[in-house]
Design an enzyme around this catalytic site. Structure first.
Site, PDB file in Angstrom:
ATOM      1  N   SER A   1       5.878  -0.780 -21.634  1.00 10.37           N
ATOM      2  CA  SER A   1       5.807  -1.568 -22.872  1.00 10.37           C
ATOM      3  C   SER A   1       4.442  -2.247 -22.983  1.00 10.37           C
ATOM      4  O   SER A   1       3.757  -2.441 -21.968  1.00 10.37           O
ATOM      5  CB  SER A   1       6.906  -2.628 -22.863  1.00 10.37           C
ATOM      6  OG  SER A   1       6.666  -3.545 -21.807  1.00 10.37           O
TER       7      SER A   1
ATOM      8  N   SER B   1      12.494  17.232  20.966  1.00  5.50           N
ATOM      9  CA  SER B   1      12.223  18.052  19.772  1.00  5.50           C
ATOM     10  C   SER B   1      12.518  19.538  20.013  1.00  5.50           C
ATOM     11  O   SER B   1      12.628  20.306  19.049  1.00  5.50           O
ATOM     12  CB  SER B   1      10.750  17.946  19.367  1.00  5.50           C
ATOM     13  OG  SER B   1      10.358  16.629  19.168  1.00  5.50           O
TER      14      SER B   1
ATOM     15  N   SER C   1      11.379  17.591  26.286  1.00  2.21           N
ATOM     16  CA  SER C   1      11.186  17.077  24.924  1.00  2.21           C
ATOM     17  C   SER C   1      12.469  17.141  24.104  1.00  2.21           C
ATOM     18  O   SER C   1      13.172  18.153  24.103  1.00  2.21           O
ATOM     19  CB  SER C   1      10.112  17.906  24.225  1.00  2.21           C
ATOM     20  OG  SER C   1      10.110  17.620  22.857  1.00  2.21           O
TER      21      SER C   1
ATOM     22  N   HIS D   1      -5.673  15.516  11.769  1.00  2.10           N
ATOM     23  CA  HIS D   1      -6.330  14.236  11.473  1.00  2.10           C
ATOM     24  C   HIS D   1      -7.473  14.115  12.481  1.00  2.10           C
ATOM     25  O   HIS D   1      -7.343  14.548  13.625  1.00  2.10           O
ATOM     26  CB  HIS D   1      -5.303  13.106  11.650  1.00  2.10           C
ATOM     27  CG  HIS D   1      -5.836  11.712  11.492  1.00  2.10           C
ATOM     28  ND1 HIS D   1      -6.680  11.336  10.478  1.00  2.10           N
ATOM     29  CD2 HIS D   1      -5.627  10.586  12.230  1.00  2.10           C
ATOM     30  CE1 HIS D   1      -6.959  10.039  10.592  1.00  2.10           C
ATOM     31  NE2 HIS D   1      -6.338   9.566  11.649  1.00  2.10           N
TER      32      HIS D   1
ATOM     33  N   SER E   1       6.739  15.176  12.380  1.00  2.59           N
ATOM     34  CA  SER E   1       6.579  15.194  10.924  1.00  2.59           C
ATOM     35  C   SER E   1       5.674  16.355  10.477  1.00  2.59           C
ATOM     36  O   SER E   1       6.081  17.224   9.708  1.00  2.59           O
ATOM     37  CB  SER E   1       6.018  13.841  10.473  1.00  2.59           C
ATOM     38  OG  SER E   1       5.883  13.811   9.086  1.00  2.59           O
ATOM     39  N   GLN E   2       4.444  16.394  10.957  1.00  6.15           N
ATOM     40  CA  GLN E   2       3.544  17.483  10.570  1.00  6.15           C
ATOM     41  C   GLN E   2       3.860  18.770  11.333  1.00  6.15           C
ATOM     42  O   GLN E   2       3.802  19.858  10.764  1.00  6.15           O
ATOM     43  CB  GLN E   2       2.084  17.092  10.831  1.00  6.15           C
ATOM     44  CG  GLN E   2       1.536  16.047   9.873  1.00  6.15           C
ATOM     45  CD  GLN E   2       1.403  16.553   8.447  1.00  6.15           C
ATOM     46  OE1 GLN E   2       1.057  17.711   8.211  1.00  6.15           O
ATOM     47  NE2 GLN E   2       1.686  15.694   7.490  1.00  6.15           N
TER      48      GLN E   2
ATOM     49  N   GLY F   1       4.551  14.813   6.435  1.00  8.58           N
ATOM     50  CA  GLY F   1       4.947  16.155   6.844  1.00  8.58           C
ATOM     51  C   GLY F   1       6.234  16.659   6.195  1.00  8.58           C
ATOM     52  O   GLY F   1       6.326  17.832   5.826  1.00  8.58           O
TER      53      GLY F   1
ATOM     54  N   ASP G   1      -1.483  10.738  17.623  1.00  4.04           N
ATOM     55  CA  ASP G   1      -2.931  10.626  17.899  1.00  4.04           C
ATOM     56  C   ASP G   1      -3.221  10.065  19.291  1.00  4.04           C
ATOM     57  O   ASP G   1      -4.142  10.522  19.961  1.00  4.04           O
ATOM     58  CB  ASP G   1      -3.581   9.736  16.824  1.00  4.04           C
ATOM     59  CG  ASP G   1      -3.574  10.418  15.462  1.00  4.04           C
ATOM     60  OD1 ASP G   1      -4.050  11.555  15.374  1.00  4.04           O
ATOM     61  OD2 ASP G   1      -3.053   9.822  14.505  1.00  4.04           O
TER      62      ASP G   1
HETATM   63  N1  LIG Z   1       2.990  12.006   9.752  1.00  5.09           N
HETATM   64  C1  LIG Z   1       2.280  12.606   8.801  1.00  5.09           C
HETATM   65  O1  LIG Z   1       2.810  12.977   7.766  1.00  5.09           O
HETATM   66  C2  LIG Z   1       0.820  12.868   8.963  1.00  5.09           C
HETATM   67  C3  LIG Z   1       0.263  12.980  10.204  1.00  5.09           C
HETATM   68  N2  LIG Z   1      -1.024  13.438  10.342  1.00  5.09           N
HETATM   69  C4  LIG Z   1      -1.569  13.635  11.659  1.00  5.09           C
HETATM   70  O2  LIG Z   1      -0.819  14.684  12.293  1.00  5.09           O
HETATM   71  C5  LIG Z   1      -0.727  14.442  13.699  1.00  5.09           C
HETATM   72  C6  LIG Z   1       0.744  14.384  14.105  1.00  5.09           C
HETATM   73  O3  LIG Z   1       1.312  13.254  13.487  1.00  5.09           O
HETATM   74  P1  LIG Z   1       2.888  13.186  13.240  1.00  5.09           P
HETATM   75  O4  LIG Z   1       3.370  14.465  12.691  1.00  5.09           O
HETATM   76  O5  LIG Z   1       3.133  11.908  12.509  1.00  5.09           O
HETATM   77  O6  LIG Z   1       3.395  13.040  14.738  1.00  5.09           O
HETATM   78  P2  LIG Z   1       4.870  12.691  15.224  1.00  5.09           P
HETATM   79  O7  LIG Z   1       4.879  11.287  15.748  1.00  5.09           O
HETATM   80  O8  LIG Z   1       5.876  13.045  14.198  1.00  5.09           O
HETATM   81  O9  LIG Z   1       4.934  13.685  16.461  1.00  5.09           O
HETATM   82  C7  LIG Z   1       6.017  13.715  17.253  1.00  5.09           C
HETATM   83  C8  LIG Z   1       6.049  15.053  17.958  1.00  5.09           C
HETATM   84  O10 LIG Z   1       5.036  15.079  18.957  1.00  5.09           O
HETATM   85  C9  LIG Z   1       5.674  15.382  20.176  1.00  5.09           C
HETATM   86  N3  LIG Z   1       4.985  14.799  21.297  1.00  5.09           N
HETATM   87  C10 LIG Z   1       4.875  13.507  21.659  1.00  5.09           C
HETATM   88  N4  LIG Z   1       4.180  13.416  22.790  1.00  5.09           N
HETATM   89  C11 LIG Z   1       3.895  14.693  23.135  1.00  5.09           C
HETATM   90  C12 LIG Z   1       3.237  15.271  24.227  1.00  5.09           C
HETATM   91  N5  LIG Z   1       2.708  14.522  25.195  1.00  5.09           N
HETATM   92  N6  LIG Z   1       3.123  16.631  24.252  1.00  5.09           N
HETATM   93  C13 LIG Z   1       3.613  17.398  23.268  1.00  5.09           C
HETATM   94  N7  LIG Z   1       4.273  16.910  22.226  1.00  5.09           N
HETATM   95  C14 LIG Z   1       4.398  15.575  22.169  1.00  5.09           C
HETATM   96  C15 LIG Z   1       7.071  14.821  20.017  1.00  5.09           C
HETATM   97  O11 LIG Z   1       7.919  15.450  20.949  1.00  5.09           O
HETATM   98  P3  LIG Z   1       9.057  14.672  21.795  1.00  5.09           P
HETATM   99  O12 LIG Z   1      10.330  15.142  21.192  1.00  5.09           O
HETATM  100  O13 LIG Z   1       8.823  15.172  23.156  1.00  5.09           O
HETATM  101  O14 LIG Z   1       8.801  13.194  21.644  1.00  5.09           O
HETATM  102  C16 LIG Z   1       7.377  15.243  18.608  1.00  5.09           C
HETATM  103  O15 LIG Z   1       7.731  16.603  18.555  1.00  5.09           O
HETATM  104  C17 LIG Z   1      -1.499  13.148  13.942  1.00  5.09           C
HETATM  105  O16 LIG Z   1      -2.820  13.510  14.219  1.00  5.09           O
HETATM  106  C18 LIG Z   1      -1.424  12.428  12.595  1.00  5.09           C
HETATM  107  O17 LIG Z   1      -2.453  11.496  12.371  1.00  5.09           O
HETATM  108  C19 LIG Z   1      -1.797  13.808   9.263  1.00  5.09           C
HETATM  109  C20 LIG Z   1      -1.288  13.704   8.000  1.00  5.09           C
HETATM  110  C21 LIG Z   1       0.011  13.111   7.743  1.00  5.09           C
HETATM  111 MG   LIG Z   2      -2.991   9.085   8.556  1.00  3.91          MG
END
Ligand SMILES: NC(=O)C1=CN([C@@H]2O[C@H](COP(=O)(O)OP(=O)(O)OC[C@H]3O[C@@H](n4cnc5c(N)ncnc54)[C@H](OP(=O)(O)O)[C@@H]3O)[C@@H](O)[C@H]2O)C=CC1
Ligand SMILES: [Mg+2]
Ligand SMILES: CC[C@](O)(C(C)=O)C(=O)O
Ligand SMILES: [Mg+2]
Length: 337
Positions: free
Chosen positions: A253, A54, A52, A109, A28-29, A135, A84
């Site tokens: 209203s 992704s 991965s 975060h 997402s981010q 994101g 996280d």
């Molecule tokens: N979601 C949001 O909108 C928000 C998130 N945040 C913060 O941003 C950060 C990311 O959150 P978010 O975007 O939700 O995360 P996601 O759950 O969307 O992240 C998933 C991504 O992380 C990859 N991933 C998972 N495990 C690993 C690993 N071991 N090594 C490398 N890549 C890995 C996944 O790849 P694969 O394809 O391999 O699974 C995928 O590309 C967090 O700290 C969150 O708190 C902050 C503000 C808002």
């Molecule tokens: Mg949060």
């Protein structure tokens, strides 16, 4: 206490354009930061684990995908945007061994720093650029020439340049178009967790489901209950977003407003507020963080069970049917990543 707010003119994009950025994770981010930084003229590479799923999505967008360790070694700004609970493992295995003097370790975060799950060496900058929005909207707003407000925080300023770098990064993803507030890792982490648990996600979802249940259990049509308790919520919240609760009350209203003023406090009672305080306490004393880390370590059994129960709630079925008839509403979350 007044806060510092930064806009486009306060940030110098060339500061981040002169660096090599690794975005670890393309979810997402991750996809939003990587694509918008790339569009802002920044040298970006993506770090992902071996195999991965992704990787193909990032490559389709023309981004270079490396392993976490390769990306960390090549870059001098490392933004960790994996989940996280995965971050401390990625940091220990792939990032820490590749950190060089003067590198910058960035977060979206503050969870891992606030709860001591990651401890960076003193020769690197540690900073946060945390958009205050999902994101996919961070990216959509950037593409539309707008921005999502963001928080920045500096935990460690080894180079003396950490704030300028964080502001430049925030500009690169559109944050300074909307406003960037300077805070601390502690404040961001605790308020973000509280907001998502008590109000934005936990509170709002439970409120919508409870309202839907009360109406349908009383014999009203699920379709009518769906529009009343979920669909229209966006329209009401849009008015709050534009002009606060006062603007929303101006537009509804006087019947609705009288009901709002007299019945709202009967729903959100002092007992509800007391529970919110307990939730905040669990965030502040680390109880929630420990519970979440343990849940993840144990394979997320309870999390998956609750997730499944949510997906099976009757509001999801009627919502899916109704949104299918409103082509302009049903935007797939996979539209960009
Ligand atoms: N979601 C949001 O909108 C928000 C998130 N945040 C913060 O941003 C950060 C990311 O959150 P978010 O975007 O939700 O995360 P996601 O759950 O969307 O992240 C998933 C991504 O992380 C990859 N991933 C998972 N495990 C690993 C690993 N071991 N090594 C490398 N890549 C890995 C996944 O790849 P694969 O394809 O391999 O699974 C995928 O590309 C967090 O700290 C969150 O708190 C902050 C503000 C808002
Ligand atoms: Mg949060
Ligand atoms: C509201 C949830 C959030 O904090 C966010 C989108 O800002 C998150 O962690 O996803
Ligand atoms: Mg948030």
């Amino acid at each position: 206490m007044s806060v510092e707010i930064f806009y486009d003119d306060d940030a110098d994009l060339s500061v981040i354009q002169g660096r090599k950025v690794a975005v670890i994770g393309y979810g997402s981010q991750g996809h939003a930061h990587a694509l918008s930084l790339r569009d802002s003229g920044v040298d970006v590479r993506i770090g992902l684990r071996e195999g991965s799923k992704s990787a193909a999505k990032a490559e389709e967008e023309g981004l270079r995908v490396l392993t976490n360790a390769e990306a960390a070694a090549e870059a001098d700004v490392i933004m960790i945007l994996a989940p996280d609970t995965a971050q401390r493992h990625i940091y220990a295995q792939d990032i820490a061994p590749n950190l060089k003097d003067g590198d910058a370790l960035f977060f979206g975060h503050g969870f891992n720093i606030r709860y001591g799950l990651i401890e960076a060496p003193s020769n690197v900058d540690v900073a946060m650029v945390a958009p205050k929005g999902p994101g996919h909207l961070v990216r959509r707003q950037f593409v539309d020439g707008k921005g999502v407000p963001a928080l920045i925080a500096i935990e460690q300023d080894a180079t003396g340049n950490a704030q300028a770098l964080a502001l430049a990064y925030a500009k690169g993803i559109g944050g300074t178009r909307a406003g960037v507030i300077k805070t601390t890792f502690k404040e961001e982490t605790e308020t973000d967790l509280f907001g998502e648990q008590a109000v934005l996600c936990g509170g709002a979802s439970a409120l919508v489901q409870a309202g839907f249940e009360v109406l349908t259990e009383a014999g009203y049509a699920p379709e009518v209950a769906y529009f009343e308790c979920l669909h229209e919520l966006k329209l009401i919240v849009d008015l709050m977003y534009e002009g606060g609760i006062a603007r929303m009350r101006y537009s509804i209203s006087d019947t609705a407003e009288f009901g709002d003023l007299t019945r709202g406090p009967r729903v959100i009672t002092p007992a509800v507020k007391e529970e919110m305080r307990k939730i905040l306490g669990e965030i502040q004393d680390g109880t929630f963080a420990t519970e979440w880390v343990n849940e993840d370590d144990a394979g997320r059994g309870n999390y998956k069970k609750l997730q499944q129960e949510g997906e099976q709630h009757p509001i999801e079925e009627v919502g899916k049917k109704l949104r299918g008839l409103m082509s302009w509403v049903d935007r797939p979350i996979t539209e960009t990543a």
